[in-house]
Design a protein around this motif. Sequence first.
Motif, short mmCIF file in Angstrom:
data_model
loop_
_atom_site.label_atom_id
_atom_site.label_comp_id
_atom_site.label_asym_id
_atom_site.label_seq_id
_atom_site.Cartn_x
_atom_site.Cartn_y
_atom_site.Cartn_z
N THR A 22 9.42 -6.84 4.68
CA THR A 22 8.85 -7.95 3.92
C THR A 22 9.86 -9.02 3.57
OG1 THR A 22 7.24 -6.38 2.97
CG2 THR A 22 7.45 -8.51 1.89
N ASP A 65 -10.53 -11.85 2.53
CA ASP A 65 -9.56 -12.64 1.78
C ASP A 65 -10.33 -13.60 0.87
OD1 ASP A 65 -7.68 -11.37 3.29
OD2 ASP A 65 -7.36 -13.03 4.66
N GLU A 94 -5.28 -1.24 -3.54
CA GLU A 94 -4.56 -0.97 -2.29
C GLU A 94 -5.21 0.14 -1.47
OE1 GLU A 94 -1.19 2.17 -3.82
OE2 GLU A 94 -0.72 0.04 -3.91
N TRP A 97 9.17 -0.77 3.56
CA TRP A 97 8.35 -1.95 3.29
C TRP A 97 9.21 -3.15 2.92
CZ3 TRP A 97 7.61 -4.26 -1.66
CH2 TRP A 97 6.66 -5.29 -1.67
N ARG A 133 -4.56 -12.72 0.20
CA ARG A 133 -4.73 -12.11 1.52
C ARG A 133 -4.74 -10.60 1.36
NH1 ARG A 133 -0.33 -15.47 5.19
NH2 ARG A 133 -1.52 -17.42 5.36
N GLU A 161 -1.64 -9.76 -1.00
CA GLU A 161 -0.63 -10.80 -1.19
C GLU A 161 -1.27 -12.05 -1.78
OE1 GLU A 161 2.72 -13.30 1.39
OE2 GLU A 161 1.36 -11.91 2.38
N GLU A 217 0.86 -1.19 0.00
CA GLU A 217 0.00 0.00 0.00
C GLU A 217 0.89 1.24 0.00
OE1 GLU A 217 -3.73 2.01 2.51
OE2 GLU A 217 -2.46 0.47 3.43
N GLU A 246 -5.00 -6.89 3.44
CA GLU A 246 -4.83 -6.30 4.77
C GLU A 246 -6.15 -5.83 5.35
OE1 GLU A 246 -1.61 -3.23 6.80
OE2 GLU A 246 -2.19 -2.97 4.71
N ARG A 247 -7.01 -5.32 4.46
CA ARG A 247 -8.34 -4.90 4.88
C ARG A 247 -9.38 -5.55 3.96
NH1 ARG A 247 -5.36 -0.07 4.89
NH2 ARG A 247 -6.24 0.59 2.91
N HIS A 280 -8.09 -1.98 0.07
CA HIS A 280 -7.77 -3.23 0.75
C HIS A 280 -6.41 -3.24 1.43
CE1 HIS A 280 -10.78 -4.32 -2.37
NE2 HIS A 280 -11.29 -5.00 -1.37
N GLY A 281 -5.62 -2.18 1.29
CA GLY A 281 -4.28 -2.18 1.88
C GLY A 281 -3.36 -3.13 1.14
N GLN A 282 -2.37 -3.65 1.83
CA GLN A 282 -1.43 -4.58 1.19
C GLN A 282 -2.17 -5.83 0.74
OE1 GLN A 282 2.71 -5.24 2.54
NE2 GLN A 282 2.06 -7.32 3.01
#
Length: 274
Positions: free
Chosen positions: A74, A270, A246, A70, A264, A253, A40, A266-267, A249-251
């Motif tokens: 990570t 999933d 992003e 980041w 996945r 993955e 994000e 972050e927000r 939903h943020g990050q």
Amino acid sequence: MLRPLPLRLSLSLVALLSVVLAALLIAGRHAQQVRIVLPEIAGDAALVITPDGRTVLIDGGADGAALATWLGNTLPFGQRHLDAVVLTRADGKTLSGQLAALKRYAVKAALLPATERRSSSLDAWEQLLEAQQVAPEYVAPGDQLMLGRCALDVLTAQDGQMTLALQCGPTVAYFLQAVDDDAETELSARDLASAALVVFPWKRPTDTPLLQRLRPAAIVFSDGGRGENDRSWADRRVDAARLYHEQIHGQIELIGDERQTMIRAERGEDSDGN
């Protein structure tokens, strides 16, 4: 004669062994997975981590400090190298983060499409590579970067922009953040594998033959692309694809192995898929 350990010390050792065993189990599981992480941060960036630990930074975002922080959070603890850096195009939404990465991490390879557009940032990018004795590779369609059991293929490369496909076992992802009209027309006519993930410009319409052909399980919208599109989030529909951005939903993955892929966020929710 050995004396028994105090109960408190014995319990501490058991707890430590449990933590070590759990870490080994997690590491073993990750060793069988490909990960694609999209942070994000402003601009476009993605980190690919292959099952055998190869790491590739695709683009870098518009905020070098955010990208560096980041990456440090990570990448595996203590890692100070990247196997490759890749630019889908050289502009303000990709170069700042790559410059920050090259100042902190040693790299083995650097890929970008040929371009006649020059900038001070691109010059600095090449100078940082030269300092590491790495020559940038100007790629063409059909070029391939092998990453152990995974492969990163150049699909199109023209006018300083390129599109990519990553295949790692049954997991296929497309990086189309630099796609334009010509590239989309060309890709729409090709026999491409179905996608677990497509990174696609927010500004481009989604009701296109290309996305219908790719049948993505998930789409992550990027900041890349040219043109304007005033469609709202509610108007976006791509068959059964799950849609992510992003800013919402943020990050994000993707984790894939021989059995399944999972997204996945972050927000928000999933998603799992096969």
